[in-house]
Design a protein around this motif. Structure first.
Motif, mmCIF file in Angstrom:
data_model
loop_
_atom_site.group_PDB
_atom_site.id
_atom_site.type_symbol
_atom_site.label_atom_id
_atom_site.label_comp_id
_atom_site.label_asym_id
_atom_site.label_seq_id
_atom_site.Cartn_x
_atom_site.Cartn_y
_atom_site.Cartn_z
ATOM 1 N N LEU A 84 0.866 -1.032 -0.184
ATOM 2 C CA LEU A 84 0.034 -0.024 -0.053
ATOM 3 C C LEU A 84 0.914 1.189 0.067
ATOM 4 C CD1 LEU A 84 -2.925 1.365 0.161
ATOM 5 C CD2 LEU A 84 -2.713 1.140 2.714
ATOM 6 N N GLY A 87 2.689 1.663 -3.173
ATOM 7 C CA GLY A 87 1.624 1.918 -4.274
ATOM 8 C C GLY A 87 1.282 3.606 -4.347
ATOM 9 N N PHE A 131 -1.270 1.623 -8.844
ATOM 10 C CA PHE A 131 -2.446 0.765 -8.744
ATOM 11 C C PHE A 131 -2.119 -0.612 -8.769
ATOM 12 C CE2 PHE A 131 -3.964 4.607 -11.231
ATOM 13 C CZ PHE A 131 -4.733 5.257 -9.979
ATOM 14 N N ARG A 132 -1.350 -1.510 -9.409
ATOM 15 C CA ARG A 132 -1.143 -2.701 -9.148
ATOM 16 C C ARG A 132 -0.842 -3.204 -7.727
ATOM 17 N NH1 ARG A 132 3.221 -3.803 -12.202
ATOM 18 N NH2 ARG A 132 1.899 -3.118 -14.024
ATOM 19 N N ILE A 183 -1.466 -1.443 -4.993
ATOM 20 C CA ILE A 183 -2.589 -1.242 -4.332
ATOM 21 C C ILE A 183 -3.490 -2.381 -4.076
ATOM 22 C CG2 ILE A 183 -4.633 0.481 -3.779
ATOM 23 C CD1 ILE A 183 -3.003 2.647 -4.382
ATOM 24 N N ALA A 184 -3.890 -2.943 -5.555
ATOM 25 C CA ALA A 184 -4.632 -4.006 -5.518
ATOM 26 C C ALA A 184 -4.063 -5.218 -4.832
ATOM 27 C CB ALA A 184 -4.919 -4.360 -7.007
ATOM 28 N N ILE A 185 -2.614 -5.496 -4.806
ATOM 29 C CA ILE A 185 -2.080 -6.485 -4.253
ATOM 30 C C ILE A 185 -2.319 -6.429 -2.762
ATOM 31 C CG2 ILE A 185 0.172 -7.748 -3.665
ATOM 32 C CD1 ILE A 185 1.163 -6.965 -6.637
ATOM 33 N N HIS A 186 -2.151 -5.159 -2.283
ATOM 34 C CA HIS A 186 -2.433 -5.169 -0.850
ATOM 35 C C HIS A 186 -3.745 -5.440 -0.483
ATOM 36 C CE1 HIS A 186 -2.799 -3.125 3.060
ATOM 37 N NE2 HIS A 186 -3.928 -2.463 2.689
ATOM 38 N N PHE A 187 -4.871 -5.219 -1.288
ATOM 39 C CA PHE A 187 -6.237 -5.535 -0.839
ATOM 40 C C PHE A 187 -6.471 -7.031 -1.190
ATOM 41 C CE2 PHE A 187 -6.876 -0.951 -1.338
ATOM 42 C CZ PHE A 187 -7.497 -0.632 0.215
ATOM 43 N N LYS A 188 -5.822 -7.643 -2.091
ATOM 44 C CA LYS A 188 -5.847 -8.957 -2.118
ATOM 45 C C LYS A 188 -5.311 -9.886 -0.711
ATOM 46 C CE LYS A 188 -6.263 -9.290 -7.329
ATOM 47 N NZ LYS A 188 -5.400 -9.592 -8.574
ATOM 48 N N ASN A 229 -7.410 -9.552 1.879
ATOM 49 C CA ASN A 229 -8.573 -10.244 1.816
ATOM 50 C C ASN A 229 -8.269 -11.753 2.244
ATOM 51 O OD1 ASN A 229 -11.267 -11.116 1.614
ATOM 52 N ND2 ASN A 229 -10.989 -11.194 -0.701
#
Length: 67
Positions: free
Chosen positions: A6, A9, A51-52, A54-59, A62
């Motif tokens: 995060l 990113g 953006f990639r 940040i997406a990895i952070h949320f994955k 989760n």
């Protein structure tokens, strides 16, 4: 020290904004030239990586939540 995806990113997105700003200023001072295209190319890579990440952070967040 390991940085989270995060924070990395967010740093990349800030750099993308900065390179875009420099490109706009360069176009205002001069005309479109090779240097402007290089700045915009770097900004594009920074936005994409940001953006990639940040997406990895949320994955990852989760995945930890579902375990």
């Amino acid at each position: 020290m390991v940085r989270s995806p995060l924070s990395s990113g967010i740093i990349n997105i800030i750099l993308g904004v900065l390179f875009t700003y420099f490109a706009i200023q360069q176009v205002k001072m001069n005309d479109w030239n090779f240097f402007v295209y290089i700045l915009l190319l770097i900004a594009t890579f920074d936005f994409g990586a940001g953006f990639r990440l940040i997406a990895i952070h949320f994955k990852l967040k989760n995945m930890k939540k579902n375990q």
